[in-house]
Write an enzyme that holds these catalytic residues in place. Sequence first.
Site, short mmCIF file in Angstrom:
data_model
loop_
_atom_site.label_atom_id
_atom_site.label_comp_id
_atom_site.label_asym_id
_atom_site.label_seq_id
_atom_site.Cartn_x
_atom_site.Cartn_y
_atom_site.Cartn_z
N GLU A 38 0.83 -1.21 0.00
CA GLU A 38 0.00 0.00 0.00
C GLU A 38 0.86 1.26 0.00
O GLU A 38 0.95 1.97 0.99
CB GLU A 38 -0.98 -0.07 1.16
CG GLU A 38 -1.93 -1.25 0.95
CD GLU A 38 -2.82 -1.56 2.14
OE1 GLU A 38 -3.01 -0.68 2.99
OE2 GLU A 38 -3.31 -2.71 2.22
N HIS A 45 -17.44 -11.03 6.73
CA HIS A 45 -16.17 -10.33 6.94
C HIS A 45 -15.39 -10.96 8.10
O HIS A 45 -15.95 -11.20 9.16
CB HIS A 45 -16.42 -8.85 7.24
CG HIS A 45 -15.15 -8.06 7.38
ND1 HIS A 45 -14.83 -7.35 8.51
CD2 HIS A 45 -14.11 -7.89 6.53
CE1 HIS A 45 -13.65 -6.75 8.34
NE2 HIS A 45 -13.20 -7.07 7.15
N HIS A 46 -14.12 -11.23 7.86
CA HIS A 46 -13.21 -11.73 8.89
C HIS A 46 -11.94 -10.89 8.90
O HIS A 46 -11.11 -11.02 8.00
CB HIS A 46 -12.80 -13.18 8.59
CG HIS A 46 -13.90 -14.18 8.73
ND1 HIS A 46 -13.90 -15.36 8.03
CD2 HIS A 46 -15.01 -14.19 9.50
CE1 HIS A 46 -14.99 -16.07 8.36
NE2 HIS A 46 -15.68 -15.37 9.25
N GLU A 47 -11.80 -10.04 9.89
CA GLU A 47 -10.54 -9.31 10.06
C GLU A 47 -9.70 -10.10 11.07
O GLU A 47 -10.16 -10.36 12.18
CB GLU A 47 -10.80 -7.89 10.58
CG GLU A 47 -9.55 -7.09 10.94
CD GLU A 47 -8.57 -6.98 9.78
OE1 GLU A 47 -8.93 -6.39 8.76
OE2 GLU A 47 -7.44 -7.51 9.90
N GLU A 54 -5.30 -6.99 2.44
CA GLU A 54 -3.91 -7.18 2.91
C GLU A 54 -3.45 -8.57 2.47
O GLU A 54 -3.02 -9.40 3.27
CB GLU A 54 -3.77 -7.01 4.43
CG GLU A 54 -4.16 -5.65 4.93
CD GLU A 54 -5.66 -5.46 4.98
OE1 GLU A 54 -6.15 -4.48 4.41
OE2 GLU A 54 -6.38 -6.30 5.56
N GLU A 100 -9.92 3.49 0.33
CA GLU A 100 -9.86 3.84 1.75
C GLU A 100 -8.80 4.89 2.06
O GLU A 100 -8.96 5.68 2.99
CB GLU A 100 -9.62 2.58 2.60
CG GLU A 100 -8.31 1.88 2.28
CD GLU A 100 -8.13 0.56 3.04
OE1 GLU A 100 -9.11 0.04 3.57
OE2 GLU A 100 -7.00 0.09 3.09
C1 NOJ Z 1 -8.45 -2.98 5.79
C2 NOJ Z 1 -9.34 -3.24 4.61
O1 NOJ Z 1 -8.69 -2.95 3.40
C3 NOJ Z 1 -10.58 -2.42 4.79
O2 NOJ Z 1 -11.40 -2.54 3.64
C4 NOJ Z 1 -11.29 -2.84 6.03
O3 NOJ Z 1 -12.41 -2.02 6.23
C5 NOJ Z 1 -10.38 -2.76 7.24
N1 NOJ Z 1 -9.13 -3.40 6.99
C6 NOJ Z 1 -11.01 -3.43 8.46
O4 NOJ Z 1 -11.03 -4.81 8.29
#
Ligand code: NOJ
Length: 677
Positions: free
Chosen positions: A174, A376-378, A457, A481
């Site tokens: 990025e 969604h999985h962060e 990521e 973003e």
């Molecule tokens: C980074 C991601 O690119 C973004 O789209 C997301 O909202 C945030 N992480 C939170 O998971």
Amino acid sequence: MSLLKPSLVIALLLSTNALAEQLQVSSPDGKLVVSISDEHDRTEYWVDYQQQRIILPSPLGLEFKQQGQFGDGFKISGKQTGQVSESWTQPWGERKQVLDNHNELAVELTDAERGKFTLRFRVFNDGIGFRYEVPKQAGLDQVDVIDEDTEFVIPDSDKATAWWIPSRAFNRYEYVYNTTALDKVGRSHTPFTFKLDSGIHMSIHEAALVDWAAMTLEPQRAGELKADLTPWSDGILVKTQTPFKSSWRTVQVSPDAKGLLNSDLILNLNEPNKLGDVSWVEPGKYVGIWWGMHIKENTWGSGPNHGATTSETKRYMDFAADNGFAGVLVEGWNIGWDGDWFNNGDVFSFTESYPDFDLPEVTAYGLNKNVRLIGHHETSGNVTNYKNQMADAYDLYQKNGVTMVKTGYVADAGDIKRIDENGLVRHEWHDGQFMVGEYLRSVTEAAKRHISINTHEPIKDTGLRRTYPNWISREGARGQEFNAWGTPPNPPEHTAILPYTRMLAGPMDFTPGIFDMSFNGLDGENRPRTTLTKQLALYVVLYSPIQMAADLPRNYLKHPDAFQFIKDVPTDWENSRAIAGEVGDYVVFARQQRDADDWFVGALTDENARSVEIALDFLSPGKNYQAQIYRDGKDADWLTNPYDYVIENKNVTSADKLRLKMAKSGGTAIRFKALQP
Ligand code: NOJ
Ligand code: CA
């Protein structure tokens, strides 16, 4: 060797010298020629394009911790040639039919003491691929790769221009792109794109990265770019066992910039679909509870501004249903976001929701309206925590009719948390061999449940969507973003560089379509540095089978006429053609809707206003079309007047030309609606 008498050593050298050899393989059209030689006591290759040397003699080889170097002093001991010309079908993509037309040369190299390996070259009209293949053999079982000697030596590097982002740097992929002379580049990610003084454009990348480490490029002497594989935390580059093969090293070659964009080289070097029937993988458009968090109207964590609530999700589902969107992405629904979520990798639960979010209720509500929740999985980079919950997490989504999951691996590069076999914490890179495997684990586990994965990521794309068509999209560059909070936000030229660099790898979930540029005031630092119609053009320019309409519903309702283009634009194509452009300046794409007659054009420019004439010869001859044109108004300017746009209709045929006038950081989006005779 030390046991040999000196006279015998000389005799051996003489006999091997006598055998020194050069082999060649050329592209089907004969313009691109790769030469391989074992002379000069090393394995090397060079490349000519239209009689011009574009890669000077460059070394090849691998170094193993236990068994030493494979390459230097090896002799060509065999060869095999082949030829392929066949088409294959993409379940979704930039084009339905892809032509794979190449010549192949596999060169076996042997050293009496060390062993043997094969270099396999494939030469296409639009570029080359080569890889290392090491067979099972005595003395070579478990192998630790400690260096790859591959180089790309570029002639007249001081006169070549490169567009590149740094590798092994904290923000992964990025970064704002650098534009420098090729002899001034730093360690760089691929796709690494450059233009020779002669105008020939090239891009170095890799294909089919599986069970290997990502290749970055480390500059040596001027013009010498050496493969620099991203290591494990213990410094080993690749841990493997025979037989094994590297990913393909690729070089795309074109007489001009746009030719790079029309290349299928990376996909052609990947294995065919391994998943069988993939009709459950669905391209399409989506909205989501997302931008609100990035512009700080909402929070991912719990509290009064929590975005991911049952009622808010239903509101988005209504909006999606009313406007023809297939999905609603919801971030922040699961336990673990509270506090500084960047550091919450250990505490994320992927099966428990916050009390104000009812997963079965919202998914049932959506399905009733033909709208799916997008999961969604962060992970915040704790991949062991994710792995431990993965089966349950995907099962839960499957049970609730969720067919797409966006994953996230927010962590500084080099800071992925791996718990090893002994329970010890190890810190890995996002693009080392370990993570190459973890990303693929998520994709193959999801596939078992008919779930598609959109990785943020990510590891860079190397065309694995061909083999695993449920790997539907990914991030892997600065996306929209950054316009919300990035320092700096994306410069106007960013999306005029992406097509020629990041996008050569494959689809990107950039999330276009921000209509409200004024969330910080028009003079605020952070906002999209584009006109409104450039946001529309992104849907055609930046290919992805899933495209988000990223802005808040209320901002679309303020510009219903421009919103119509986002509603109309498809995300799956019969064919695609880049028709004009220069790296970093502008680009024009034409794409035909999959299984339909309509065509779409997206054109965008950097910080300079620009006028480009295009021939409409991509349209079906003899057919009439209504061109629905969304263009910058005469006073449009990304800085002072981003909202000045004009929508006009014109009847056209393939014999016509259109002049596209774009404002500073502006764009044009056109739908060519086929008219019934
Ligand atoms: C980074 C991601 O690119 C973004 O789209 C997301 O909202 C945030 N992480 C939170 O998971
Ligand atoms: Ca420029």
